[in-house]
Design an enzyme around this catalytic site. Sequence first.
Site, PDB file in Angstrom:
ATOM      1  N   THR A   1      38.652  59.030  51.584  1.00 50.70           N
ATOM      2  CA  THR A   1      38.933  60.231  50.743  1.00 50.70           C
ATOM      3  C   THR A   1      37.026  60.756  50.099  1.00 50.70           C
ATOM      4  O   THR A   1      37.574  61.443  49.855  1.00 50.70           O
ATOM      5  CB  THR A   1      39.419  59.586  48.803  1.00 50.70           C
ATOM      6  OG1 THR A   1      38.293  58.632  48.386  1.00 50.70           O
ATOM      7  CG2 THR A   1      41.218  59.210  49.436  1.00 50.70           C
TER       8      THR A   1
ATOM      9  N   GLU B   1      41.093  47.516  46.779  1.00 55.09           N
ATOM     10  CA  GLU B   1      42.934  46.838  45.829  1.00 55.09           C
ATOM     11  C   GLU B   1      43.664  46.080  47.164  1.00 55.09           C
ATOM     12  O   GLU B   1      44.651  45.673  46.367  1.00 55.09           O
ATOM     13  CB  GLU B   1      42.900  48.538  45.050  1.00 55.09           C
ATOM     14  CG  GLU B   1      42.831  48.707  44.193  1.00 55.09           C
ATOM     15  CD  GLU B   1      40.842  49.233  44.477  1.00 55.09           C
ATOM     16  OE1 GLU B   1      40.222  48.881  43.092  1.00 55.09           O
ATOM     17  OE2 GLU B   1      40.641  49.893  44.881  1.00 55.09           O
TER      18      GLU B   1
ATOM     19  N   ASN C   1      34.101  47.476  44.264  1.00 55.76           N
ATOM     20  CA  ASN C   1      34.443  46.396  43.385  1.00 55.76           C
ATOM     21  C   ASN C   1      34.934  45.218  44.698  1.00 55.76           C
ATOM     22  O   ASN C   1      35.413  45.499  45.741  1.00 55.76           O
ATOM     23  CB  ASN C   1      36.106  46.682  42.803  1.00 55.76           C
ATOM     24  CG  ASN C   1      36.827  47.703  43.086  1.00 55.76           C
ATOM     25  OD1 ASN C   1      36.735  49.078  43.243  1.00 55.76           O
ATOM     26  ND2 ASN C   1      37.712  46.907  43.852  1.00 55.76           N
TER      27      ASN C   1
ATOM     28  N   ASP D   1      36.328  45.864  38.661  1.00 53.26           N
ATOM     29  CA  ASP D   1      36.518  47.241  39.241  1.00 53.26           C
ATOM     30  C   ASP D   1      35.164  47.931  38.892  1.00 53.26           C
ATOM     31  O   ASP D   1      35.219  49.419  38.733  1.00 53.26           O
ATOM     32  CB  ASP D   1      37.695  47.416  38.679  1.00 53.26           C
ATOM     33  CG  ASP D   1      38.387  48.928  39.600  1.00 53.26           C
ATOM     34  OD1 ASP D   1      37.385  49.066  40.287  1.00 53.26           O
ATOM     35  OD2 ASP D   1      38.879  49.696  38.896  1.00 53.26           O
TER      36      ASP D   1
END
Length: 726
Positions: free
Chosen positions: A186, A204, A281, A326
Amino acid sequence: MNRTGPHRRPLPHALGCLALALACCAPAYAADVDGKRIIAADQEPGNWMSHGRTYDEQRFSPLKAINQDNVNQLGLAWSYKLDLDRGVEATPIVVDGVMYTTGPFSVVYALDARNGKLLWKYDPQSDRNRAGEACCDAVNRGVAVWQGKVYVGVLDGRLEAIDAKTGKRVWSVDTRSDHKRSYTITGAPRVVNGKVIIGNGGAEYGVRGYVTAYDAETGKQAWRFFTVPGDPKLPPEDKAMEIASKTWHGDAFVEWGGGGTAWDSFAYDPELNLLYIGVGNGSMWDPKWRSQAKGDNLFLSSIVAVNADTGEYAWHYQTTPGDAWDFTATQHMILAELPIDGKQRKVLMQAPKNGFFYVLDRATGELLSAKNIVPVNWAKGIDMKTGRPILDDEAAAYWKDGKRKLVTPAFWGAHDWHPMSYNPNTGLVYIPAHIMSAYYEHIPDAPKRNPFKSVYQLGLRTGMMPEGAEGLLEMAKTWSGKLIAWDPVKQAPAWEVPYITIFNGGTLSTAGNLVFEGSADGRVIAYAADTGKKLWESPAASGVMAAPISYSVDGEQYVTFMAGWGGAFSTFAGALSLRAGVQPFSQVLTYKLGGNATLREPAPPANAPEPPPLTADANAVAAGAALYDGNCSQCHGIHAVSGGVLPDLRKLSAEKHQMFLGILYGGRVPDGMPSFADNLKPEQVEQVHQYLIKRAHDLKREGSTWQQFSAKPAAQSPLADNHPQE
């Protein structure tokens, strides 16, 4: 040679020399940009040739034809409607009168920067079946340009080069190291020393992070820097991985990838030839399941400096050792020179998610100062001797005692991807900040990897709100945003402007003593950079998240905002997103002094249809709620409350209710929805369906309360800021 004749007069000698000089300096081709030109960007302030305008990523424009004295005369010069009404996060690039920008699903647009006329459009045909593997909507943060080519990272993991004149693809490479894992892109590429730099997303969902450099001409891989270690049974790839591997424990992280994706920010110092990488993260979030709750887990949540030519490790600073919340350090980094303790220091500045503002020596990584910009409860401060945060276990260590913890800030941080800017004239950094909290809770049983890739793999429970409109509204009132003008030398705010919610736009500062920012509640605004006084605002027809730019063509200055509500906040936290009172409506908005174009606005949303009767018992509905939360909430919103970007499943038509199983099993490729055929049995699909029918009846019953979420604030709402327009 000058031609003469009845329609052409010979140029005077001086003008002829000037014309010849300009011709020699004119670009040889479209997007005729290289490193020398970017380094000397201040010599041609009318262009915006790199993501942050300059390699130091200050996002400061030296243009001042638009200034604090005349900014109230700004009007819309032109607009361009993008193809899809989803989240817009791009920073446009402008070179020699041409604007290059992106919309959802990585579509690239080349526009005439004078009037918004489309020159060409390139659709990389991103695999929309894989959109569910992107945590935070089908967004893209822009392109890079270099020597006649435009570079874009595609959501499905490709990096592509496009001919800047024709819009035709030149080359394409697949950046994914493992096709079985959910790698996405992105972020915007950067080009340094003839190499295109790009990172990936996907932590994630369980991936191993890295940054890759590709030859700008051919697309051949030049180097790759891994941000977390691989299998401990194998030799580490390089010196950096030798350092990192000592800070991880067990081998569970191998199965889960480890995370550490570098999905957004980079900066570059040409003198030191250092590329600065912001690292994300861990995968999973819970450190107990990721690394036995031991070790710093390098290079998670770190700033890492590497040699730009080779990718060789130089130094690192970890903002959140052993990250469990995170707290990425992928946020915008700015390079500048600041007077620290009476001495000019070349520094790197960052305000990552964890709530602190850091000033580092950019040659060595030495911590010079750190201070929280918003309230935090996970740490009591930063130990300046060790550079480490002073953790507050009672407030935030959910994995130690098994108790649910309300952590501040939470997973969207005190500052997320929205770029900040630095004005060397005021010495201030302009930060789009968040005020937010969320619950974190340890799962007592070790999670098992789910092969269905579109499901978050966090290893913990996290939540924001109780179910029901009244509870959601109360939580919504506790979340807010603000624009902070931060003094990085004093480590203190100079002024602040509050906003109604989080996810307001990135910022631009200019030599006209201005700060420009778009807001989540659908406005574009200019403030005095030194005092914060509001000088101008105009409606934007949608929420604005991206950072604006300023450029000039033919001697006229423009300011451009990419408008379009969407992204992670509006999809996952739909109920809180509704507080912004806007719809997704994606367009390029460009302003100039005296502009008088008409703003296009979206049609009003349709009313919710009558839901079918609920036929399931309470147990089936509860089972459906759990399945929904695990499979659907990241796109359609917690508790089935959509922020409006993706369909609100409480408002399904009678036809959609009849087709429900077919939709979930077949997927909807244009929307990017994946098939759930391998993940949900037919009886489970029906449980989800019954839960949504129940939520539809809740909506009907609570309708008047929900209006408090979605009612658009008045144009001059006192909720928006504390500096009334004058």
